[in-house]
Design an enzyme around this catalytic site. Structure first.
Site, PDB file in Angstrom:
ATOM      1  N   HIS A 131      25.219   3.860  18.108  1.00 31.27           N
ATOM      2  CA  HIS A 131      25.216   2.792  19.105  1.00 31.27           C
ATOM      3  C   HIS A 131      24.092   2.940  20.129  1.00 31.27           C
ATOM      4  O   HIS A 131      23.923   2.057  20.980  1.00 31.27           O
ATOM      5  CB  HIS A 131      26.571   2.721  19.802  1.00 31.27           C
ATOM      6  CG  HIS A 131      27.627   2.079  18.960  1.00 31.27           C
ATOM      7  ND1 HIS A 131      28.055   2.615  17.767  1.00 31.27           N
ATOM      8  CD2 HIS A 131      28.322   0.924  19.112  1.00 31.27           C
ATOM      9  CE1 HIS A 131      28.977   1.836  17.232  1.00 31.27           C
ATOM     10  NE2 HIS A 131      29.152   0.801  18.019  1.00 31.27           N
ATOM     11  N   TYR A 183      43.267   4.351  19.355  1.00 34.93           N
ATOM     12  CA  TYR A 183      41.909   3.856  19.137  1.00 34.93           C
ATOM     13  C   TYR A 183      40.871   4.853  19.657  1.00 34.93           C
ATOM     14  O   TYR A 183      40.958   5.349  20.781  1.00 34.93           O
ATOM     15  CB  TYR A 183      41.717   2.507  19.839  1.00 34.93           C
ATOM     16  CG  TYR A 183      40.304   1.983  19.735  1.00 34.93           C
ATOM     17  CD1 TYR A 183      39.788   1.588  18.497  1.00 34.93           C
ATOM     18  CD2 TYR A 183      39.477   1.912  20.848  1.00 34.93           C
ATOM     19  CE1 TYR A 183      38.488   1.127  18.387  1.00 34.93           C
ATOM     20  CE2 TYR A 183      38.180   1.451  20.752  1.00 34.93           C
ATOM     21  CZ  TYR A 183      37.684   1.067  19.511  1.00 34.93           C
ATOM     22  OH  TYR A 183      36.397   0.613  19.398  1.00 34.93           O
ATOM     23  N   ASN A 189      32.255   3.329  26.563  1.00 36.88           N
ATOM     24  CA  ASN A 189      33.066   2.114  26.479  1.00 36.88           C
ATOM     25  C   ASN A 189      33.439   1.637  27.876  1.00 36.88           C
ATOM     26  O   ASN A 189      34.579   1.748  28.309  1.00 36.88           O
ATOM     27  CB  ASN A 189      34.326   2.392  25.652  1.00 36.88           C
ATOM     28  CG  ASN A 189      34.992   1.117  25.182  1.00 36.88           C
ATOM     29  OD1 ASN A 189      34.378   0.061  25.165  1.00 36.88           O
ATOM     30  ND2 ASN A 189      36.247   1.224  24.788  1.00 36.88           N
TER      31      ASN A 189
END
Length: 526
Positions: A71, A41, A183
């Site tokens: 983002h 991922y 993240n």
């Protein structure tokens, strides 16, 4: 390393050389896996609900840069520099653990920005708190690729203008580096760490105000005895009772319980008839229940410190890079529920300090219950002069506002991202609310302590305990006896400036020895 010292004190950070080698080894491992097309991922997949899209290696930098730009979708006012510095510090600490795949060069550039006072412009709004603080951390990371805006010396400018002046070169990110930067929970944790520090200071001020008002109101010493509080079993209650005894030691204004009992006996005829005296054996709760009310506040702060400190020292990335692709952890360490709930608990504790302070202020001002003090502490001719009547409106208004701010955020999850993010923490919202509550309660306590300083002019000032006399001396220099000759807002602002700035922090720390670890700290390495 102390987060507050870096964020507010502008202390620099230094990256451990040995730990950077671990960071480099993990980074090289991830770059190799990316070229070998191991499914992972954020290395060779799309993000969020787009995880089913496989991205070839030739787009490795495009994928990471696109993530940051897309983002960086925050809104609202930007965070102040001290919060940005806390965010940067916590993110550096997470990535230095060596489980994220970031390059040492990216970490060194982020640390250089921090040390030179180059602060990314990070809007306050936009984080769901899972997958971490994507929007604010994307804004934090944009300058690393030469994008976005930064603030230096209070001036906001395009990143590249400042980089060129500073001789800094933006980076081209490799596999997973953009994801590693954004993240995680570092925005909420950085903000929460500052809120916790401020809450600790507010608790010290609340204790000082409480020790002041029990003297101004000639309250009983009995509620703060060790024996009575110890049987309740709560450690925080025992600590607060001890601090109340310490802060009122030597006072000539409080009443001993035996003296109260004796006075009642002298006022009664000892007949079998019902008799009313004007003497109260016990004080109202706002003069009596500080060990019970502030004791649980103390223990809540201790619990929240553990949650926030553990998060600040955690690996809160996804995936977590281990020795082989098969071992690498695809999970949810980015989820901010610990910090979100810690901030919700902390918000309640801070709001409760405001409730206590507002009620103490009312008892000090209300002409029906504040005898022998003058109504609203007017210096003369109450009615012609209003004293602190206006100040009470401010405190009561803020106390009411705080009831809304103290409502929990961590249970207000709204699904997003194509139902992939179907339970989120709203941790940054919780942290922002806690910071706002700290500001508000700081104002309530400023009104209360300004009023207590005024009350000392109507009592035997020399009979206060030494710690409280030192507070009156400090406040008296900026806010002398109030005679309606200047706006009340000026008085409150002057007192607030003393109490909530560095001199107030130092004075409160010297007078109130709270049973808390000294600082919220970061471990130097994994």
């Amino acid at each position: 390393m102390d987060i507050y010292a870096v964020a507010v004190g502008r202390v620099g950070v230094e990256l451990d050389a040995a730990q950077l080698e671990r960071v480099r080894a993990t980074h090289l491992r991830v770059q190799g896996w990316g070229m070998e097309k191991y499914p992972m991922y954020g290395v060779n997949t799309g993000f969020g609900e787009l995880i089913n899209v496989i991205i070839p290696p030739q787009f490795k930098s495009d994928l990471q840069h696109n993530l940051l730009r897309s983002h960086a979708a925050g809104g609202g006012e930007p965070f102040p520099d001290e919060v940005v510095r806390a965010i940067m510090t916590v993110r550096i600490n997470c990535l230095m653990k060596g489980y994220s795949g970031i390059s040492p060069e990216a970490l060194q550039l982020l640390a250089t920005m921090l040390n030179r006072g180059i602060h990314p412009v990070i809007p306050m709004q936009g984080s769901l708190g899972a997958s971490g603080d994507l929007a604010p951390l994307s804004h934090m990371a944009l300058p690393l690729i030469g994008d976005g805006h930064v603030r230096k010396n209070g001036v906001t400018r395009p990143t590249m203008e400042v980089f060129q002046e500073e001789g800094l070169t933006p980076l081209k990110l490799g596999f997973k580096e953009g994801l590693a930067l954004v993240n995680g929970t570092s925005a909420m944790t950085g903000a929460a760490s500052l809120a916790l520090y401020r809450a600790r200071h507010l608790l010290r001020l609340s204790l000082l105000a409480s020790a002041d008002i029990v003297q101004a109101m000639n309250a009983s010493t009995r509620p703060f005895s060790h024996t009575g509080n110890a049987v309740k079993n709560h450690p925080g209650q025992v600590v607060i009772a001890r601090l109340m005894r310490d802060l009122t030691e030597g006072t000539g204004l409080m009443r001993d319980h035996q003296d109260i009992m004796r006075a009642i006996s002298e006022r009664t005829s000892h007949s079998n008839d019902v008799e009313e005296t004007e003497i109260y054996l016990q004080n109202a709760y706002s003069l009596r229940c500080m060990p019970q009310v502030l004791g649980v506040v103390l223990e809540t702060l201790q619990m929240c410190q553990r949650f926030i400190e553990e998060e600040a020292n955690s690996v809160n990335d996804n995936p977590v890079i281990l020795d082989t692709p098969a071992e690498t952890y695809h999970g949810a360490n980015f989820h901010g529920q610990y910090v979100a709930m810690a901030c919700d608990y902390l918000s309640i504790a801070v709001a409760e300090m405001g409730v206590l302070a507002e009620r103490q202020l009312n008892r000090l001002l209300d002409p029906h219950i504040n005898k022998p003090l003058p109504g609203f502490l007017a210096h003369a001719k109450t009615g012609l002069f209003c004293g602190f009547e206006g100040g009470q409106y401010l405190a009561t208004s803020i106390a009411s506002e705080n009831l809304d701010l103290a409502a929990p955020s961590s249970i207000k999850s709204i699904p997003s991202n194509g139902q992939n993010q179907d339970i989120v923490s709203m941790g940054l919202i919780a942290a922002r609310k806690t910071l706002a509550l700290c500001e508000n309660v700081g104002t309530i306590l400023s009104v209360l302590m300004a009023a207590l300083n005024q009350a000392s002019h109507f009592t035997e000032a020399a009979k206060y305990s030494a710690p409280i006399r030192s507070i009156h001396e400090k406040l008296g220099k900026v806010a002398p006896r109030y005679e309606d000759e200047r706006p009340m807002s000026t008085v409150i602002a002057q007192v607030r400036g003393v109490l909530l700035q560095e001199q107030g922090l130092a004075l409160a720390q010297s007078l109130v020895n709270l049973d808390l670890t000294p600082d919220l700290s970061l471990e130097p390495r994994a």
